[in-house]
Design an enzyme around this catalytic site. Structure first.
Site, mmCIF file in Angstrom:
data_model
loop_
_atom_site.group_PDB
_atom_site.id
_atom_site.type_symbol
_atom_site.label_atom_id
_atom_site.label_comp_id
_atom_site.label_asym_id
_atom_site.label_seq_id
_atom_site.Cartn_x
_atom_site.Cartn_y
_atom_site.Cartn_z
ATOM 1 N N GLN B 257 0.829 -1.201 0.000
ATOM 2 C CA GLN B 257 0.000 0.000 0.000
ATOM 3 C C GLN B 257 0.863 1.251 0.000
ATOM 4 O OE1 GLN B 257 -3.367 0.124 -0.332
ATOM 5 N NE2 GLN B 257 -2.790 2.225 -0.721
ATOM 6 N N HIS B 260 2.357 3.117 -3.053
ATOM 7 C CA HIS B 260 1.509 3.880 -3.981
ATOM 8 C C HIS B 260 1.827 5.365 -3.978
ATOM 9 C CE1 HIS B 260 -1.190 1.159 -5.946
ATOM 10 N NE2 HIS B 260 -1.542 0.578 -4.829
ATOM 11 N N GLU B 324 -10.759 1.703 2.064
ATOM 12 C CA GLU B 324 -10.790 1.353 0.638
ATOM 13 C C GLU B 324 -10.526 -0.154 0.480
ATOM 14 O OE1 GLU B 324 -7.485 2.908 -1.509
ATOM 15 O OE2 GLU B 324 -8.366 2.523 -3.484
ATOM 16 N N HIS B 325 -9.433 -0.611 1.072
ATOM 17 C CA HIS B 325 -9.096 -2.039 1.087
ATOM 18 C C HIS B 325 -9.099 -2.513 2.526
ATOM 19 C CE1 HIS B 325 -6.740 -0.213 -2.292
ATOM 20 N NE2 HIS B 325 -7.257 -1.221 -2.968
ATOM 21 N N ASP B 358 -5.869 -5.923 -6.771
ATOM 22 C CA ASP B 358 -5.373 -4.828 -7.598
ATOM 23 C C ASP B 358 -5.228 -5.254 -9.048
ATOM 24 O OD1 ASP B 358 -5.196 -3.057 -5.520
ATOM 25 O OD2 ASP B 358 -3.055 -3.378 -5.147
ATOM 26 N N HIS B 417 -52.189 18.434 -12.044
ATOM 27 C CA HIS B 417 -51.854 17.022 -11.847
ATOM 28 C C HIS B 417 -53.130 16.201 -11.666
ATOM 29 C CE1 HIS B 417 -47.719 18.295 -11.395
ATOM 30 N NE2 HIS B 417 -47.322 17.068 -11.107
#
Lengths: 428, 428
Positions: B257, B260, B324-325, B358, B417
């Site tokens: 991670q 990144h 996220e993960h 991934d 209506h």
């Protein structure tokens, strides 16, 4: 209402233009200031804004009390209660049918992938005040939230100077299982739901219509602080008509759209000048009988009748426009609907007026306007859920994918990504 | 990497804070200027920006040629082609399994409601350039678009000063059926996809990651001009670990991670100080062996190990964070996953590293960061579709609902209506 007879395709884009609400720097600035004040000042700022903007005597109770709910229930007529009940049942049935299931597949032996729907926990609904009490929007936004399984569903709505909320709105909220209704209106309501205050727990997603201040506030916090349902714009209807349609029905549907507001738009697309003239006459005749005739007159100025030579062109034009509401009053209307690639909600045949969907057929009336139907859905059960993916690899499954992963990671220059696989393959 | 031993619940919110990318007024201003230039100047502005910002000799060909695709295919190694093929098959299989079906129910006799999934027509994918050629993101964003049935899928990606795009990116685009790749990078690519130019037909929705300029551009056009996939933020992983986990595996996942980017975050939540210490040691040991050790070191500063007394607290903390993960390396990991209410993608057990998802397990790697998992899904087949509702009432069906609709319309003050229903009931 102007008639366009067989416009050239290069004119179509202009004919699809909406009466744009547009960016308004002045409104954006006012709203940005309100958002900041609430974010920093919390309840105290809400009180001050209620006094400044809405003229309320402060402090007042931000939260609707049980006594107020009880009083509202007593004030709503039995016939309206029955109508709300019927509508709620249909809306519930249709949205329950949309509930997604878990997806589970083994993409390779030992590699299981799942997609699991999970309800959003905290949902906030904004209901505008003003002259018309939009209790139908309470049903449309709260019922799917409950069916999805959202744990906390709160509502914000403005009150009048005496601190009162329309009884039908409170009644609808209560039967939808909303326990907490905040008496906060305008941009400050969106701020409170997005940032939270001492009295308001912030939500994960905000739903609901509003005036230009509410819309600007949702746009400013949306995707930055909190999720929002969809971009907003003036309401619109398109009606496709041929010799199987009834001009008086078409006229009534155009007018029911036009009474939403001066920036509403009604477009008729039909296949003959004769029909166009008949529809125009019927609109003028019916418009004159309405109490809100003048008001409707202004939005008729945004409206158009377009004559196109054949059904293929009519459908192509409808797809270019991407209407919020699309009424298909053609021969074989379901067949025509199969060709529609962009619309919020479609109404089939002579007996499916827009007002059926606005209130009670079961479909949702919170729909994409201004061409957003090209990329957005109306509110539906998905709007209240997220889909989480899950993967479970066995040691053998990972071994099967190890070369693939390490080759790709190496090619993307991500050494540690490859290492996370290699270390697992070494420790056997 | 700091260890927090049994932090009090009131500290949890702070421990969930992300290294915020944050609003940046300077970037917003630059980007707003670029958007305006492209909107007004079209291709000419794209050329000027390519010269000013990227140092390209202009004019250059905006669109990748067949010869360039052919050259790219020749340059990608057979082993990488095989890996891409395997990944593409798994991604296809999982996303195909997600295809929604049409929903159809009769909410009342004579009142049929349908929900029909329809693919978005025009989709644009942005793939960043820079040091790492993100061909895996091409697969993740283009394969579901094709499966959903999007008619036009185009890609924009920066080229180098010689006008070249990484071969693996072009190869991946081609096998995903992307015919048009624009050599445009940065905020100007987002502008071109949103507004269109002489060479670029505008799209309905933009997908894909990018640097802060791209992110700001997507934020500025998103929900105003075009739809976007989701809010962006730095990548992150959370790992839940107990005595069934392997400290070396946990360490490898944290490091994958952290490579990144400097703003990435890795959080370990475990149930003993002893395990925390072991994991910390393993991280330090493995980090020192990586080529990008210094780079990884910076993002380790955003990272934490949190020790919580029991499994219930660990899961509650994971749900507050909304990773996220989320790697669940606990005893009975699927049971723990059942308790997770907020995560982008979940990785089960000791042999499901993040890098599997991934690249190749089949799940999508475009996922909500920064807590957006509380309200957003990762990219999935729904991201490429809209759901249009359709209603078909027979005359009898409308008659059955007439009182309900007119009662509600009257109560909301919407006379026309009600009239749209009444006129249909009169003409029998």
């Amino acid at each position: 209402m102007k008639i366009y007879n067989n416009p050239a395709p290069e004119q179509w884009t202009d004919l699809c233009l909406r009466a744009k609400a547009g960016e308004n720097a002045e409104v954006d600035k006012i709203v940005s200031n309100i958002l900041q004040r609430v974010r920093i000042g919390g309840d105290e700022a809400l009180m001050q804004l209620a006094s400044e903007i809405d003229g309320l005597a402060i402090p007042y109770d931000l939260v609707v009390s049980d006594a107020e709910f009880a009083k509202a229930e007593a004030e709503v007529s039995d016939s309206l209660k029955a109508a709300i009940q019927t509508a709620a049942e249909n809306i519930s049935a249709f949205h329950r049918a949309q509930l997604p299931s878990e997806v589970r597949i083994e993409t390779m032996p030992g590699v299981v992938c799942m997609q699991r729907p999970v309800a959003i926990h905290n949902v906030g609904i904004y209901i505008p005040g003003g002259t018309a009490p939009l209790f139908s929007t309470v049903l449309m936004l709260a019922i799917p939230a409950r069916i999805a399984g959202c744990r906390r569903v709160v509502m914000a709505t403005p009150c009048d100077r005496q601190g009162r909320v329309a009884p039908a709105v409170l009644y609808a909220a209560r039967i939808c299982g909303i326990d907490t209704v905040y008496k906060i209106g305008g941009a400050q309501a969106i701020a409170a739901l997005a940032y939270g205050t001492e009295s308001v727990t912030p939500v994960d997603k905000i739903f609901g219509p509003g005036n230009r201040f509410v819309t600007a506030a949702k746009q400013q916090v949306g995707g930055r602080v909190v999720s929002i349902d969809m971009p907003a714009g003036p309401s619109e209807v398109m009606i496709l008509a041929d010799d199987t349609s009834v001009p008086e029905f078409v006229a009534a549907d155009i007018l029911s759209q036009c009474e939403h507001g001066a920036d509403s738009q009604g477009i008729v697309v039909c296949d003959s000048m004769q029909l166009a003239e008949k529809i125009k006459e019927a609109i003028e005749l019916q418009a004159s009988t309405l109490d809100r005739a003048e008001f409707v007159g202004r939005s008729l100025e945004n409206s158009r009748i377009i004559v196109l030579p054949d059904r293929k062109d009519m459908i192509a034009f409808a797809n270019l426009y991407g209407a919020e509401h699309l009424i298909i009053s053609l021969r074989d209307p379901m067949l025509a609907a199969d060709g529609i690639t962009a619309a919020g909600s479609i109404f089939i045949g002579n007996y499916s007026p827009e007002s059926a969907g606005d209130y009670a057929s079961g479909t949702n009336h919170t729909l994409p306007t201004s061409g957003w139907a090209h990329s957005c859905s109306g509110v539906n059960i998905d709007s209240y859920m997220r889909k989480t993916t899950i993967q479970h690899l066995t040691q053998e499954g990972l071994a099967r994918l190890a070369d693939t992963i390490t080759t790709m990671a190496d090619a993307e220059g991500l050494e540690a990504h490859a290492q996370a696989v290699k270390i697992r393959m070494q420790c056997k």
